[in-house]
Write a protein that holds these residues in place. Sequence first.
Motif, PDB file in Angstrom:
ATOM      1  N   ASN A 275       1.956 -24.265   8.905  1.00 58.04           N
ATOM      2  CA  ASN A 275       2.878 -23.207   9.306  1.00 58.04           C
ATOM      3  C   ASN A 275       2.652 -22.000   8.397  1.00 58.04           C
ATOM      4  O   ASN A 275       3.296 -21.849   7.369  1.00 58.04           O
ATOM      5  N   LEU A 276       1.714 -21.160   8.764  1.00 59.37           N
ATOM      6  CA  LEU A 276       1.348 -20.000   7.951  1.00 59.37           C
ATOM      7  C   LEU A 276       1.767 -18.727   8.680  1.00 59.37           C
ATOM      8  O   LEU A 276       1.356 -18.477   9.811  1.00 59.37           O
ATOM      9  N   LYS A 277       2.617 -17.941   8.026  1.00 61.68           N
ATOM     10  CA  LYS A 277       3.113 -16.720   8.637  1.00 61.68           C
ATOM     11  C   LYS A 277       2.569 -15.501   7.900  1.00 61.68           C
ATOM     12  O   LYS A 277       2.590 -15.459   6.668  1.00 61.68           O
ATOM     13  N   GLN A 278       2.096 -14.536   8.662  1.00 60.64           N
ATOM     14  CA  GLN A 278       1.689 -13.259   8.093  1.00 60.64           C
ATOM     15  C   GLN A 278       2.565 -12.167   8.691  1.00 60.64           C
ATOM     16  O   GLN A 278       2.939 -12.217   9.866  1.00 60.64           O
ATOM     17  N   LEU A 279       2.876 -11.167   7.880  1.00 54.83           N
ATOM     18  CA  LEU A 279       3.784 -10.110   8.323  1.00 54.83           C
ATOM     19  C   LEU A 279       3.317  -8.777   7.767  1.00 54.83           C
ATOM     20  O   LEU A 279       2.849  -8.689   6.633  1.00 54.83           O
TER      21      LEU A 279
ATOM     22  N   GLU B 107       0.852  -1.190   0.000  1.00 57.17           N
ATOM     23  CA  GLU B 107       0.000   0.000   0.000  1.00 57.17           C
ATOM     24  C   GLU B 107       0.889   1.242   0.000  1.00 57.17           C
ATOM     25  O   GLU B 107       1.722   1.415   0.892  1.00 57.17           O
ATOM     26  N   ASP B 108       0.712   2.078  -1.009  1.00 53.97           N
ATOM     27  CA  ASP B 108       1.442   3.341  -1.079  1.00 53.97           C
ATOM     28  C   ASP B 108       0.591   4.419  -0.423  1.00 53.97           C
ATOM     29  O   ASP B 108      -0.432   4.855  -0.971  1.00 53.97           O
ATOM     30  N   LYS B 109       0.990   4.841   0.775  1.00 49.81           N
ATOM     31  CA  LYS B 109       0.213   5.820   1.526  1.00 49.81           C
ATOM     32  C   LYS B 109       0.793   7.218   1.408  1.00 49.81           C
ATOM     33  O   LYS B 109       0.667   8.039   2.334  1.00 49.81           O
ATOM     34  N   ASN B 110       1.423   7.482   0.264  1.00 48.28           N
ATOM     35  CA  ASN B 110       2.020   8.780  -0.087  1.00 48.28           C
ATOM     36  C   ASN B 110       3.230   9.132   0.771  1.00 48.28           C
ATOM     37  O   ASN B 110       4.338   9.260   0.264  1.00 48.28           O
ATOM     38  N   ASP B 111       3.042   9.266   2.090  1.00 50.07           N
ATOM     39  CA  ASP B 111       4.182   9.634   2.934  1.00 50.07           C
ATOM     40  C   ASP B 111       4.963   8.422   3.416  1.00 50.07           C
ATOM     41  O   ASP B 111       6.059   8.546   3.946  1.00 50.07           O
ATOM     42  N   HIS B 112       4.402   7.214   3.254  1.00 49.98           N
ATOM     43  CA  HIS B 112       5.119   5.988   3.597  1.00 49.98           C
ATOM     44  C   HIS B 112       4.458   4.806   2.896  1.00 49.98           C
ATOM     45  O   HIS B 112       3.408   4.960   2.258  1.00 49.98           O
ATOM     46  N   ILE B 113       5.104   3.647   2.989  1.00 46.40           N
ATOM     47  CA  ILE B 113       4.548   2.440   2.385  1.00 46.40           C
ATOM     48  C   ILE B 113       4.283   1.400   3.457  1.00 46.40           C
ATOM     49  O   ILE B 113       4.945   1.344   4.486  1.00 46.40           O
ATOM     50  N   SER B 114       3.273   0.567   3.186  1.00 47.12           N
ATOM     51  CA  SER B 114       2.876  -0.497   4.107  1.00 47.12           C
ATOM     52  C   SER B 114       2.928  -1.805   3.329  1.00 47.12           C
ATOM     53  O   SER B 114       2.308  -1.924   2.265  1.00 47.12           O
ATOM     54  N   PHE B 115       3.696  -2.764   3.806  1.00 46.95           N
ATOM     55  CA  PHE B 115       3.918  -4.010   3.074  1.00 46.95           C
ATOM     56  C   PHE B 115       3.372  -5.195   3.871  1.00 46.95           C
ATOM     57  O   PHE B 115       3.795  -5.450   4.997  1.00 46.95           O
ATOM     58  N   HIS B 116       2.407  -5.891   3.266  1.00 46.56           N
ATOM     59  CA  HIS B 116       1.812  -7.080   3.870  1.00 46.56           C
ATOM     60  C   HIS B 116       2.290  -8.312   3.101  1.00 46.56           C
ATOM     61  O   HIS B 116       2.356  -8.288   1.866  1.00 46.56           O
ATOM     62  N   CYS B 117       2.577  -9.380   3.799  1.00 46.47           N
ATOM     63  CA  CYS B 117       2.942 -10.615   3.097  1.00 46.47           C
ATOM     64  C   CYS B 117       2.516 -11.828   3.915  1.00 46.47           C
ATOM     65  O   CYS B 117       2.344 -11.756   5.133  1.00 46.47           O
ATOM     66  N   VAL B 118       2.356 -12.936   3.218  1.00 47.50           N
ATOM     67  CA  VAL B 118       1.976 -14.202   3.844  1.00 47.50           C
ATOM     68  C   VAL B 118       2.734 -15.317   3.146  1.00 47.50           C
ATOM     69  O   VAL B 118       2.987 -15.256   1.939  1.00 47.50           O
ATOM     70  N   TYR B 119       3.104 -16.324   3.919  1.00 49.55           N
ATOM     71  CA  TYR B 119       3.819 -17.475   3.349  1.00 49.55           C
ATOM     72  C   TYR B 119       3.634 -18.664   4.274  1.00 49.55           C
ATOM     73  O   TYR B 119       3.594 -18.519   5.497  1.00 49.55           O
TER      74      TYR B 119
ATOM     75  N   GLN C 192      13.837  -7.674   4.622  1.00 43.99           N
ATOM     76  CA  GLN C 192      13.407  -8.086   5.963  1.00 43.99           C
ATOM     77  C   GLN C 192      12.232  -9.048   5.884  1.00 43.99           C
ATOM     78  O   GLN C 192      12.168 -10.029   6.628  1.00 43.99           O
ATOM     79  N   ALA C 193      11.294  -8.775   4.974  1.00 41.58           N
ATOM     80  CA  ALA C 193      10.129  -9.639   4.822  1.00 41.58           C
ATOM     81  C   ALA C 193      10.541 -11.044   4.401  1.00 41.58           C
ATOM     82  O   ALA C 193      10.076 -12.041   4.961  1.00 41.58           O
ATOM     83  N   VAL C 194      11.426 -11.124   3.429  1.00 42.48           N
ATOM     84  CA  VAL C 194      11.893 -12.430   2.950  1.00 42.48           C
ATOM     85  C   VAL C 194      12.624 -13.168   4.067  1.00 42.48           C
ATOM     86  O   VAL C 194      12.408 -14.363   4.292  1.00 42.48           O
ATOM     87  N   HIS C 195      13.474 -12.427   4.770  1.00 45.46           N
ATOM     88  CA  HIS C 195      14.246 -13.029   5.862  1.00 45.46           C
ATOM     89  C   HIS C 195      13.330 -13.580   6.943  1.00 45.46           C
ATOM     90  O   HIS C 195      13.517 -14.704   7.428  1.00 45.46           O
ATOM     91  N   ASN C 196      12.319 -12.789   7.326  1.00 43.53           N
ATOM     92  CA  ASN C 196      11.419 -13.202   8.411  1.00 43.53           C
ATOM     93  C   ASN C 196      10.499 -14.345   7.996  1.00 43.53           C
ATOM     94  O   ASN C 196      10.079 -15.152   8.828  1.00 43.53           O
ATOM     95  N   MET C 197      10.174 -14.406   6.713  1.00 43.23           N
ATOM     96  CA  MET C 197       9.214 -15.401   6.254  1.00 43.23           C
ATOM     97  C   MET C 197       9.816 -16.785   6.024  1.00 43.23           C
ATOM     98  O   MET C 197       9.140 -17.790   6.161  1.00 43.23           O
TER      99      MET C 197
END
Length: 783
Positions: free
Chosen positions: A267-271, A248-260, A286-291
């Motif tokens: 074993n389902l992880k959401q981040l 999500e591009d919120k103009n002043d910052h971005i929000s990144f959701h992922c699931v794997y 960081q998302a790839v590393h954590n997932m």
Amino acid sequence: MKYVIGTRGSKLALAQTNWVKQKLEKAYPLDTFEIAVIKTKGDRIQDIALDKMKDKGLFVKEIEQQLLDKRIDFAIHSLKDMPSEIPEGLCFCHAWECEDARDALILREATSFEKLKKNACIGTGSKRRAFQLQKLRPDIQCVGIRGNVDTRLQKMEIEQLDGIIMAAAGFSRLGLQDRISYIFSPEEMVPACGQGILAIECRKKDSALISKINALSDKKAMLRWEMERGFLKAMEGSCHVPIGAYLEDKNDHISFHCVYGNEDGTNLKQLHLEGSHQEKQGLLKQAVHNMKEHGKVYLVGGGPGRSDLLTLKGKALLEKADCILYDRLLENDMLLFAKEDCELIYVGKQAGNHAMKQEEINELLVKKAHQYACVVRLKGGDPYVFGRGGEEALYLKKQGIAFEVVPGVSSALAGLAYAGIPITHRGVAGGFHVVSAHDKKDALADIDFLSIAKSKDTCVFMMGLSKLNEIVDRLLACGKDAFTPIAVISHATWTSQKTVYGTLKDIKEKLIMTPLDSPALIVVGNVVSLHEELSFVEKQMLYGCRILYPRPHTTSSMTYKLKEKGAAVTELSTGQIHYFTKRLSALDYKNYNVLVCTSKHSAWALFQSLKENKQDIRALGNMKIYCVGSATAKIFEEHLIQVEVPEVFCADALSLFLKQKLKKEDSVLFLSGNMYSEHLYSVLLQGSALHHVIVYENEVCSVDEDICIKDYDMLVFTCSSAVKACAKLLKQEEVPVIISIGEATTKTLKEAGITNIYTAPYSTFDGCIEKIEEVWRKQKDVL
């Protein structure tokens, strides 16, 4: 110009393609566009769940083939259906404005998700949707469903399903928004990677068409594409596992959701991560590393310690590793295979000094496996030959960590070979014993000396230098012939290898006269006597020559060549090279007809810049290219570009060379480092125009002043910056012989007050080596 657009034949696919067609027709009224419907394997097979079908690209292969065959000009796909890799010769255009990426719930009777009855039956063909839905409502039953939008709506009615889940984008494009009962937020259900984005696929060579399509692109859609597809590729995702990402591009910052998750969803992880636009790559990493699930540990045998005796698989793993835990019994250049951001942890052991206890190493391996995808435990020799690799493997197994053992060449074999001793030899020794000389309490191990004394087989005692006297005494006491040959090999196979040969009767006395350091091997048996004929290490040209080589970056080919000739080379880092390739991005090379490069670093920066800007050698046009020496010329030749170099490889020679070559009307592009020849610069000014770009910087750093240079036979300098970095070292009382690569470096050495200088006959590494051999030969003659 007429263009044919390839697409699937469903209502949604045609609606998407018509939308693209209309936008193109409006933007380019002089062009015509027509649609070609292509049936894919995914369209033909409707009775098998997607995750049960092994093929990748079920909905795109046939379309891509027609694109490659030039039966269509470009294709429209849903990005979420595209595999992470596409065929050679094809490419994606920039993304256009995208639809709502979220997943929608279409209910048959219930009016909202909250009012959905207990144990409701929901249809979906996606593991990602099913597992996330069941995480929200564990009571819900999910059933497989395939087909286009109309087919699934019909199945919901016919099979009396309570609802189905599909992409909101499809309903929006078909004008069916009123059928949507509920839209899941990204926090509830992370969408598929690229959901709601259209993928326009072209042939790479059709640059004019690509430019037309790219002109209609959307920045926010491109950002989503980059992050979501980047996550899919990094995770090696497919329809067989639940995976999704949404930015999500919120103009002043971005929000990144992922699931794997894993295939069965246990074993389902959401981040959910947030950050600035500038931090996007960090968020993705960081998302790839954590997932990713815990990594794998490789117990790699480093062999006897030389990097050139490492196995090919061992080298490949060192290059891939995120973390390396390494032993003492290895030469440091082996760690140079590691990538820049690899974490290096020393866990070596030597008598009376353990950097870390074995139990701590075991625990650290598990900890790092949870932190990194690829962990290498680099051990001397072979992991399972007195390396405690079995203990580490059992501990990893117990903790549920995947591991693999990569064998190494044991020093019990390689060390003997480098000392001219075959461990077996027909008619002399038909077998061998390899034993550890000490036990876990550091006392002499419980060895069957009586059997060894009676046997004709070769016996190798590992880690036994401190136990030598006891070993000799016990063998003699058990009846071993006092004149049995014995050898003690210190630092076996290394350039610092030293060997003392003798018999059981005199070896103690010989070691007093010529003391050795650990690690060392002890070899007992008649095969030792063969060393006089089979020894080769001591016969190498530079054997015994101790060289200190200060240099400003990674290991060079000269270090390797010197070691191959038997020299013991210690590299001393004097700085670091920083490249400024972006300074070349705005250049139009057509404005110049002469290019001058003063080092291989400037040449590397040039080609790296071309690569970064998606250019090739054609961008350089018909420029005449002049280089300072053969190393720089070689980089151009590797790119099939011929250059001119002076006969003598130095800046002054290049200046004289160019003085004869340059014309007043020449427009010169001069690429150099932050330290360059003022004389050369003045010569280049004789052209009509000179553009000087500093493409790298040699950052000089301070060196370890505690190094005692009198412990070396020679110091080798290949650049002036290294001399300046070693200014304090060169003020020590006893300075050994200095080898200089050329006149410029020699001049800097003389300015530092050094007189004992030997300058290479020509300014290359080979010239340096030639001078080193000449000087060493004279020193040996004196000795």
